[in-house]
Design a protein around this motif. Sequence first.
Motif, PDB file in Angstrom:
ATOM      1  N   GLY A  19       0.814  -1.208   0.000  1.00 58.97           N
ATOM      2  CA  GLY A  19       0.000   0.000   0.000  1.00 58.97           C
ATOM      3  C   GLY A  19       0.850   1.262   0.000  1.00 58.97           C
ATOM      4  N   LEU A  20       1.928   1.247   0.798  1.00 61.18           N
ATOM      5  CA  LEU A  20       2.817   2.409   0.838  1.00 61.18           C
ATOM      6  C   LEU A  20       3.467   2.664  -0.522  1.00 61.18           C
ATOM      7  CD1 LEU A  20       4.644   2.028   4.282  1.00 61.18           C
ATOM      8  CD2 LEU A  20       2.863   3.678   3.631  1.00 61.18           C
ATOM      9  N   PHE A  21       3.908   1.579  -1.168  1.00 63.97           N
ATOM     10  CA  PHE A  21       4.508   1.735  -2.497  1.00 63.97           C
ATOM     11  C   PHE A  21       3.483   2.294  -3.490  1.00 63.97           C
ATOM     12  CE2 PHE A  21       7.805  -0.970  -0.799  1.00 63.97           C
ATOM     13  CZ  PHE A  21       8.939  -0.533  -1.461  1.00 63.97           C
ATOM     14  N   PHE A  22       2.244   1.832  -3.351  1.00 66.04           N
ATOM     15  CA  PHE A  22       1.205   2.301  -4.250  1.00 66.04           C
ATOM     16  C   PHE A  22       0.926   3.790  -4.022  1.00 66.04           C
ATOM     17  CE2 PHE A  22      -3.402   2.675  -5.382  1.00 66.04           C
ATOM     18  CZ  PHE A  22      -3.222   2.529  -6.744  1.00 66.04           C
ATOM     19  N   LEU A  23       0.904   4.190  -2.751  1.00 64.25           N
ATOM     20  CA  LEU A  23       0.676   5.605  -2.434  1.00 64.25           C
ATOM     21  C   LEU A  23       1.794   6.482  -2.999  1.00 64.25           C
ATOM     22  CD1 LEU A  23      -0.694   5.640   1.223  1.00 64.25           C
ATOM     23  CD2 LEU A  23      -1.914   6.115  -0.930  1.00 64.25           C
ATOM     24  N   PHE A  24       3.014   6.006  -2.855  1.00 62.59           N
ATOM     25  CA  PHE A  24       4.158   6.743  -3.400  1.00 62.59           C
ATOM     26  C   PHE A  24       4.000   6.918  -4.911  1.00 62.59           C
ATOM     27  CE2 PHE A  24       8.702   6.507  -4.968  1.00 62.59           C
ATOM     28  CZ  PHE A  24       9.039   7.800  -4.584  1.00 62.59           C
ATOM     29  N   PHE A  25       3.562   5.851  -5.558  1.00 63.36           N
ATOM     30  CA  PHE A  25       3.333   5.884  -6.999  1.00 63.36           C
ATOM     31  C   PHE A  25       2.234   6.894  -7.349  1.00 63.36           C
ATOM     32  CE2 PHE A  25       0.703   3.905 -10.460  1.00 63.36           C
ATOM     33  CZ  PHE A  25       1.528   4.284 -11.508  1.00 63.36           C
ATOM     34  N   LEU A  26       1.134   6.834  -6.598  1.00 61.36           N
ATOM     35  CA  LEU A  26       0.037   7.778  -6.849  1.00 61.36           C
ATOM     36  C   LEU A  26       0.491   9.226  -6.672  1.00 61.36           C
ATOM     37  CD1 LEU A  26      -3.213   6.270  -5.279  1.00 61.36           C
ATOM     38  CD2 LEU A  26      -2.538   6.386  -7.685  1.00 61.36           C
ATOM     39  N   ALA A  27       1.289   9.451  -5.643  1.00 55.57           N
ATOM     40  CA  ALA A  27       1.778  10.805  -5.386  1.00 55.57           C
ATOM     41  C   ALA A  27       2.638  11.297  -6.546  1.00 55.57           C
ATOM     42  CB  ALA A  27       2.569  10.819  -4.081  1.00 55.57           C
ATOM     43  N   THR A  28       3.530  10.436  -7.022  1.00 53.44           N
ATOM     44  CA  THR A  28       4.361  10.807  -8.161  1.00 53.44           C
ATOM     45  C   THR A  28       3.498  11.137  -9.363  1.00 53.44           C
ATOM     46  OG1 THR A  28       5.594   8.874  -7.412  1.00 53.44           O
ATOM     47  CG2 THR A  28       6.558  10.132  -9.202  1.00 53.44           C
ATOM     48  N   LEU A  29       2.493  10.277  -9.550  1.00 53.58           N
ATOM     49  CA  LEU A  29       1.594  10.431 -10.689  1.00 53.58           C
ATOM     50  C   LEU A  29       0.825  11.757 -10.611  1.00 53.58           C
ATOM     51  CD1 LEU A  29       1.253   8.302 -12.866  1.00 53.58           C
ATOM     52  CD2 LEU A  29      -0.746   7.446 -11.672  1.00 53.58           C
ATOM     53  N   ALA A  30       0.504  12.171  -9.397  1.00 54.28           N
ATOM     54  CA  ALA A  30      -0.311  13.370  -9.227  1.00 54.28           C
ATOM     55  C   ALA A  30       0.520  14.652  -9.346  1.00 54.28           C
ATOM     56  CB  ALA A  30      -1.016  13.318  -7.874  1.00 54.28           C
ATOM     57  N   ILE A  31       1.745  14.600  -8.868  1.00 51.65           N
ATOM     58  CA  ILE A  31       2.527  15.837  -8.771  1.00 51.65           C
ATOM     59  C   ILE A  31       3.316  16.147 -10.039  1.00 51.65           C
ATOM     60  CG2 ILE A  31       4.453  16.927  -7.521  1.00 51.65           C
ATOM     61  CD1 ILE A  31       3.396  15.247  -5.052  1.00 51.65           C
ATOM     62  N   THR A  32       3.968  15.116 -10.618  1.00 53.33           N
ATOM     63  CA  THR A  32       4.894  15.400 -11.722  1.00 53.33           C
ATOM     64  C   THR A  32       4.263  16.022 -12.968  1.00 53.33           C
ATOM     65  OG1 THR A  32       4.784  13.051 -12.281  1.00 53.33           O
ATOM     66  CG2 THR A  32       6.716  13.799 -11.048  1.00 53.33           C
ATOM     67  N   PRO A  33       2.986  15.765 -13.303  1.00 53.09           N
ATOM     68  CA  PRO A  33       2.450  16.435 -14.504  1.00 53.09           C
ATOM     69  C   PRO A  33       2.448  17.954 -14.378  1.00 53.09           C
ATOM     70  CG  PRO A  33       1.022  14.643 -13.839  1.00 53.09           C
ATOM     71  CD  PRO A  33       2.030  14.818 -12.748  1.00 53.09           C
ATOM     72  N   LEU A  34       2.470  18.448 -13.124  1.00 55.02           N
ATOM     73  CA  LEU A  34       2.410  19.894 -12.923  1.00 55.02           C
ATOM     74  C   LEU A  34       3.794  20.534 -12.980  1.00 55.02           C
ATOM     75  CD1 LEU A  34      -0.190  19.812 -10.030  1.00 55.02           C
ATOM     76  CD2 LEU A  34      -0.604  20.160 -12.482  1.00 55.02           C
ATOM     77  N   ILE A  35       4.827  19.682 -13.002  1.00 58.21           N
ATOM     78  CA  ILE A  35       6.192  20.214 -13.050  1.00 58.21           C
ATOM     79  C   ILE A  35       6.637  20.279 -14.501  1.00 58.21           C
ATOM     80  CG2 ILE A  35       8.593  19.840 -12.311  1.00 58.21           C
ATOM     81  CD1 ILE A  35       7.405  18.090 -10.024  1.00 58.21           C
ATOM     82  N   GLY A  36       7.208  21.423 -14.890  1.00 62.03           N
ATOM     83  CA  GLY A  36       7.671  21.520 -16.269  1.00 62.03           C
ATOM     84  C   GLY A  36       7.952  22.948 -16.634  1.00 62.03           C
ATOM     85  N   LEU A  37       8.474  23.133 -17.829  1.00 62.65           N
ATOM     86  CA  LEU A  37       8.864  24.463 -18.281  1.00 62.65           C
ATOM     87  C   LEU A  37       7.673  25.415 -18.270  1.00 62.65           C
ATOM     88  CD1 LEU A  37      11.070  26.276 -19.509  1.00 62.65           C
ATOM     89  CD2 LEU A  37      10.304  25.490 -21.760  1.00 62.65           C
ATOM     90  N   THR A  38       6.570  24.946 -18.842  1.00 61.12           N
ATOM     91  CA  THR A  38       5.380  25.772 -18.867  1.00 61.12           C
ATOM     92  C   THR A  38       4.569  25.535 -17.604  1.00 61.12           C
ATOM     93  OG1 THR A  38       5.344  25.245 -21.203  1.00 61.12           O
ATOM     94  CG2 THR A  38       3.460  26.460 -20.329  1.00 61.12           C
ATOM     95  N   HIS A  39       4.243  26.606 -16.920  1.00 61.05           N
ATOM     96  CA  HIS A  39       3.415  26.440 -15.741  1.00 61.05           C
ATOM     97  C   HIS A  39       1.993  26.095 -16.168  1.00 61.05           C
ATOM     98  CE1 HIS A  39       1.633  27.022 -11.853  1.00 61.05           C
ATOM     99  NE2 HIS A  39       0.716  27.791 -12.413  1.00 61.05           N
TER     100      HIS A  39
END
Lengths: 341, 263
Positions: A19-39
């Motif tokens: 479950g912890l690994f899955f949560l970590f995965f979900l968190a990565t999935l949720a946050i990284t799309p918002l990171i990038g050159l264009t805000h």
Amino acid sequence: MHSMSIILMDRKRYAGTLGLFFLFFLATLAITPLIGLTHIDLGKALSSDIAFSDNVDANILFLVRVPRIFLAALTGGALSVAGAVFQCLLRNDLAAPFTLGVSSGAALGAVIAISLGLSYTVMGIPTVPIAAFLGALGAITLVFSLSRTRTGEFPTTVLLLAGVTANFFFAAMVMFIHYLSDFTQSFRIVRWLMGGLDITDYKTLLSICPMIFIGFSILMLIGRDLNLISTGVQSAMSRGVDVIKVQKIGFVMASLLTGTVVAVSGPIGFVGLIVPHIVRLLVGPDLRLLLPASMFFGASFLILCDTVARTIIAPTEIPVGIITAMLGGPFFVWLLKRPKQ
Amino acid sequence: MKSPILQIRDTSFSYDRETVLHSVSMDIQPGEFVGVIGPNGSGKSTLLKLLGGVLTTDPGKLFFREKDYKDYHRKQMARSITWIPQDHSMAFPFKVSEIVLMGRHPYLSAFTFEGDEDIEIARNAMERTQVLQFAQRGFNEISGGEKQRVVIAGAITQEPEVMILDEPTSALDIKYQIQILNILQQLNKDEQVTVVLAMHDLHLASKFCDRLVLLDQGKIFQDGRPEDVLKKENIEEVYGVKVHLIKDHDGDIMISPDTICTP
């Protein structure tokens, strides 16, 4: 504390750990799309007031970043699971799709398919992934038979030499085909060989999902057999494992995972080496837990590497394979030189 | 006359071109404690691997309860016969409890976890071989004698009728050697587990086994009661050294080099 309760606690911890690994995965999935050159303004991207074609934020998010992140997840997860299985079957923790030459075998298969002018799918059949799968399977068969001793062991030196040999051989073949191909194909091959996650769309993503699902599920079914094989082939036989059958299934399914994602993302190195190691340190070597945990962690790992690749010298994006190799090289040296028990 | 539990009939075996067993035949009765002795390279390991079902040969050679090994499923076989290797190197950091629980494999179907009953069986096995106190230690962190006891606990967890062990005592000091042999003797007496093991120490072999099989260059040189097999002339011919035999106070045979006559 009573020893039996310690064993039981370990088993109960299974779901929690995963479950912890899955949560970590979900968190990565949720946050990284918002990171990038264009805000990206998330509110605007998700707003239904603006037509999708006019909504720049939504376009970048859903047509560029999200599919790329999903591809990173599938690629990282599949390569990590394949790495864990190869390490177990060869009873050697330096084995991985990249070090064994399995990735370059897959690359050769894919390059042959591309140079024949085959498009990604022909009449619904994903030809490039199948060619890559066959290449991967050929490579692991070669390395397996070259490095196995009479007693069924795989000494590190012989295994690595066989892997290096396979790597050089397949790389030479790729160069040969590359040299003979025309300009458009040549460009397609080079771009793909660099290992990148930016050339994707939802159709491609969907087309590789079934193969990854099949490969992973079947490997999970033989998890306990694989554990036993990692303790020694003959011991495993004496515990009732049909070793030949399990080896075949394991190699075929790990090759399927490798071939499928290499066909899309190119040969991205070292993920399949690093991730199983880190996860094994965290959860132990039982493949019933190690495989799903590596799937989630490998997915997050490659998403994060790719986020670095997208942003570190923005606006230029570098192929993610460069980042994983920069991390993987020193890690590999550490594995080789670390004190053994 | 009971029917034999294990039979090997006129079996030869070779690795590549090197023949290591020459038409070996023997019957093992249920409940026997059989020691396989002989010089290095005489074929002990190979014979035990064949009996343990981890090396395969042609049909019609090996029988368990008078049925050909080939007619058993692997898991079915593993519920009756277990084979224990000489050395235990583990590529990955499994815990002692995990290694022991792996003995339940032949009783479980695909992707299942060991249940409470399996854990209870493993716990009893660990208690029996006195390894319960380090159930949570890494297998690679414990000593050679402890490893051997852990692996035997794993084999007991398999609940076998026959245990086949390849030199379980060779790498151990005298305390651990006796400890291991006592564990095996107890299993043999209490649960009628048939034990077949390879040994180098002829004195301990004569003390613990009720039957010895002396191998010489892949052939059975002699097969019988310890006092009949451990004869001066047999030892001298097979091992190629001059010896004299001493009986200890139990009447068990000790072998000492005949220093004056040794070439």
